[in-house]
Design an enzyme around this catalytic site. Structure first.
Site, short mmCIF file in Angstrom:
data_model
loop_
_atom_site.label_atom_id
_atom_site.label_comp_id
_atom_site.label_asym_id
_atom_site.label_seq_id
_atom_site.Cartn_x
_atom_site.Cartn_y
_atom_site.Cartn_z
N HIS A 128 0.82 -1.22 0.00
CA HIS A 128 0.00 0.00 0.00
C HIS A 128 0.85 1.27 0.00
O HIS A 128 0.54 2.25 0.70
CB HIS A 128 -0.95 0.02 1.21
N CYS A 129 1.93 1.23 -0.75
CA CYS A 129 2.85 2.39 -0.78
C CYS A 129 3.28 2.77 0.63
O CYS A 129 3.46 3.95 0.92
CB CYS A 129 2.21 3.59 -1.46
N ALA A 130 3.41 1.79 1.50
CA ALA A 130 3.92 2.05 2.85
C ALA A 130 4.88 0.90 3.19
O ALA A 130 4.72 0.21 4.19
CB ALA A 130 2.78 2.15 3.85
#
Ligand code: PLP
Length: 760
Positions: free
Chosen positions: A716-718
């Protein structure tokens, strides 16, 4: 930085190479390494003169404290399962038939570690365990790695050490294990980096594996090592009390990064056969389960537990069903029964369902002939579906008012300018802003980059500090880590607690270092938790920092009042608020505005240009270069009208009831682990991340997608957050106003079916 820069230069790294070579001849081909640099953050102390004495809590040892004149003295050691972690690690390695184990430690700690490992006070070899001293400080001086690896919580220089060891040790060994002491906290993120290097040694089976211990997982293992543990019935245990066999990941193929995390169910013969056999989706399975309950069609027996098989021979239309269809319906029956037994359909849920059902009618995609009744769209956090009034407003403009703004004297252009101005004002009102305080950007990412450039370029310098929570979306992290790189500034990443909340103590400690800039999300896109940014902004201002709030995940779920947040900038995207792609906004507070300078010039930025002179457009508008996103702004404003028409209080009530329903449902399923604390009373914004036993997140999403349930998977782009808690990714369900309990139960059906298929 080139690969050459990473080559170990410290002669102390050379030493283990020879020793491992000797051990290899004696012991065979397996090597384990324990990194034990406990003096950095250790909370416990053990008196080795009296090993039976209970550990006492102590402050971290000062850097450079000497070992004492040859006498074993009290030393800090991480405890795990009642013994020094280093001993546990060595025992575990021996149990898995590691033939040689190295404990790599600092000189300051090696007496204590030797004692812990050998049970005597002597240092060094004589058995298949070897203690190797590495002078961390010498390494630190040599290393050029810094901020970007510290983001994973790695003490400065450790990665260089690990790389050095990998380079010098891996050659010639089939099986290398690196364990870390708790304090060192080498995470899969580091080991992935290490893997990339290790790829050059084809005989090495790489290092990281998917261990789902949340936060502070003490150890990381190779696949072979885990196989060894599994064969002996030993499970990986995390401090979150999680105790079950670890799903093994082929590290070569499924390392970090979303693209690499995308194996398709086609690679899994059972899952793929199951999906090929399915003729119905998860929503259809729910409908058939209900019909069977009501005695319609050939419902057969009902199921007692979640998913216990029922004999269902035909679908509601009388067609014959496959075994896979029948299993799906049986799972659906089990879920409906469990829901009933748990009393999950309370008055709040009935209200939320009615709200969701009414809203669903407003979303053309969810009602078209391909998706109606077949698609449970549960990825609104990535992009909200388009609402009809917004589509219509954009279409009306495109069809009847399409012209450029500001410049035309003719009627059409005047109309476009007016409509665009009204749309800006509408969006400003929606977020509680005064006039001319928002600059339209391409999206949230564009808004953050605008701050990094138009403010950061002038206000961040060498040695300055930027503070960023570890869970931030890459969009709210990379613009500022890149800025720090350009300016030789430093970034401190603030960790999270196991409940998925920012560690406020660590945040306060970071503020004591007087950062220039703090960036934080109002709602994180992994934990879905509302953070107390108002208080954080106040605290940041008290130490003289500017504060940026990423409101991307908040926009469609709560009444946003940018002035009340007390931040200097607020970023957001239209498509996260039921508007179109291609537009976002940066809200700019007055004080921050005075410290910014436009990035570039051109039409849009100015009201007048003379020979060698120009006059900038007022306030935030001077950051809109060229033709702005006109029809997008009009469409976004219409989406704001839609949300205001529903009432943000009602939207929040709907979110809250359904989040609780979802979390209760996920808890009901075997093998599902919800990430973060969703039992809390506050801040339920319809976003929940979780893991599923034995299934990679990407496998889950691909499987569920085939059953008509669209949910998210991956980092999740994290990725730094995931790496820091030892996860390679998670599944994520997120709601829109159109979500109903049927969408959620359909997701549960898909998850349960997926886990079963992958377990078979
Ligand atoms: N910030 C958060 C919290 C997000 O969830 C996202 C997208 O998922 C972004 C920023 C980036 O948004 P965009 O891709 O629209 O720039």
């Amino acid at each position: 930085m080139t690969r050459e820069d990473h080559q170990p230069t410290n002669r102390q790294i050379e030493r283990p190479k020879r020793e491992v070579g000797e051990l290899h001849r004696v012991c065979g081909s397996s090597v384990g390494i324990v990194l034990a640099f406990d003096e950095s953050t250790t909370p416990l102390i053990v008196n080795f003169e009296d090993p039976d004495e209970e550990p006492i809590v102590c402050a971290p040892v000062e850097d450079g404290m000497s070992v004492g004149d040859g006498k074993p003295v009290a030393r800090p050691v991480q405890m795990y399962k009642g013994k020094p972690a280093v001993c546990w690690a060595v025992d575990a390695m021996r149990a898995s038939q590691m033939t040689a184990v190295f404990v790599v430690t600092s000189p300051a700690l090696s007496t204590a570690v030797s004692h812990a490992v050998y049970g005597t006070k002597r240092k060094g070899g004589g058995s298949n365990v070897q203690v190797v001293e590495i002078d961390r400080h010498a390494l630190v001086e040599r290393t050029r790695l810094g901020a970007n690896f510290e983001m994973f919580g790695l003490p400065f220089g450790m990665l260089e050490l690990a790389r050095g060891l990998a380079d010098s040790l891996f050659e010639g060994y089939d099986n290398v294990v690196i364990l870390e002491s708790d304090a060192v906290r080498i995470t899969p993120g580091h080991l992935y980096e290490l893997c990339l290097d290790a790829m050059e040694h084809p005989e090495v089976e790489a290092v990281p594996s998917w261990i789902e211990c949340l936060r502070r997982s003490p150890f990381l293992f190779t696949r072979d090592f885990l196989h060894g543990l599994e064969e002996r019935g030993i499970a990986a245990v995390g401090p979150n009390g999680f105790d079950r066999p670890v799903p093994l990941v082929k590290t070569r193929d499924h390392v970090f990064g979303d693209e690499l995390l995308a194996p398709s169910p086609a690679e899994h013969p059972v899952a793929s056969a199951f999906l090929d056999e399915c003729t119905i989706g998860a929503l259809e399975a729910l409908r058939l389960a209900r019909a069977a309950e009501n005695g319609e069609g050939d419902g057969g027996e009902s199921a007692d537990a979640v998913g216990s098989p029922a004999a269902i021979g035909t679908d509601a239309a009388g067609g014959s069903m496959s075994d896979a269809d029948r299993e799906l319906v049986a799972i659906a029956q089990g879920i409906l029964h469990a829901r009933e037994a748990n009393g999950d359909r309370n008055a709040d849920l009935v209200w939320a369902d009615e709200f969701g059902r009414r809203c669903k009618l407003d979303f053309p995609l969810l009602n078209d002939r391909w998706h109606k009744g077949k698609l449970a769209y549960l990825d609104s956090a990535a992009t909200c579906q388009r609402v009809d009034v917004s589509l219509q407003a954009q279409r009306d403009f495109d069809e009847h008012a399409n012209a450029n703004v500001y410049r035309g004297g003719y009627e059409l252009s005047k109309r476009a300018t007016d409509e665009f101005g009204r749309a800006r004002r509408r969006i400003e009102e929606f977020i509680g802003s005064d006039e001319q305080r928002i600059a339209f950007t391409a999206n949230t990412t564009g808004a953050a980059n605008l701050v990094a450039q138009a403010w950061g370029e002038w206000n961040i310098g060498e040695g300055d500090l930027i503070v960023i929570p570890l869970a931030e979306h890459h969009s709210n992290m990379l613009p500022f880590t890149m800025l720090a790189e350009r300016k030789r500034a430093e970034v401190e990443f603030v960790p999270y607690g196991p409940d998925g909340r920012l560690d406020q103590q660590a945040f306060s400690a970071a503020l004591e270092r007087r950062p220039k800039l703090v960036c934080a999300a109002l709602v994180g896109n992994v934990f879905g938790i509302v953070e107390p940014v108002r208080e954080m902004a106040k605290a940041a201002h008290e130490v003289g920092a500017r504060f940026l709030v990423d409101a991307a995940q908040a926009l469609s779920h709560m009444k946003l009042d940018v002035k009340d947040l007390g931040a200097d900038w607020v970023t957001m995207s239209g498509h996260k608020g039921y508007g179109p792609f291609g537009i976002g906004a940066l809200w700019i507070g007055d004080e921050a505005f005075d410290e910014m300078d436009p990035l570039g010039g051109g039409g849009g930025v100015v009201t007048h240009v003379g020979v060698g002179s120009y006059r900038l457009r007022p306030r935030a508008l001077q950051y809109e270069m060229g033709t702005p996103p006109i029809s997008q702004a009009i469409a976004w404003a219409a989406a704001c009208d839609y949300l205001d028409g529903l009432g943000m209080d009602a939207v929040a009530r709907h979110d809250c009831a359904l989040t609780r329903y979802l979390v209760r449902g996920l808890h009901m399923l075997d093998g599902v682990n919800v990430v973060g604390d969703h039992d809390r009373a506050d801040g339920q914004v319809g976003l929940v991340s979780f893991t599923v036993r034995d299934v990679l997140p990407a496998e889950l999403a691909a499987f569920a997608g085939r059953l008509g349930v669209d949910m998210r998977s991956g980092g999740h782009c994290a990725l730094p957050l995931h790496a820091s808690v030892g996860l390679i990714g998670t599944g994520r369900i997120s709601f829109g106003v159109h979500t109903t309990s049927d969408d959620i139960d359909a997701a549960l059906v898909a998850i349960e079916a997926c886990r079963r298929a992958y377990e078979r």
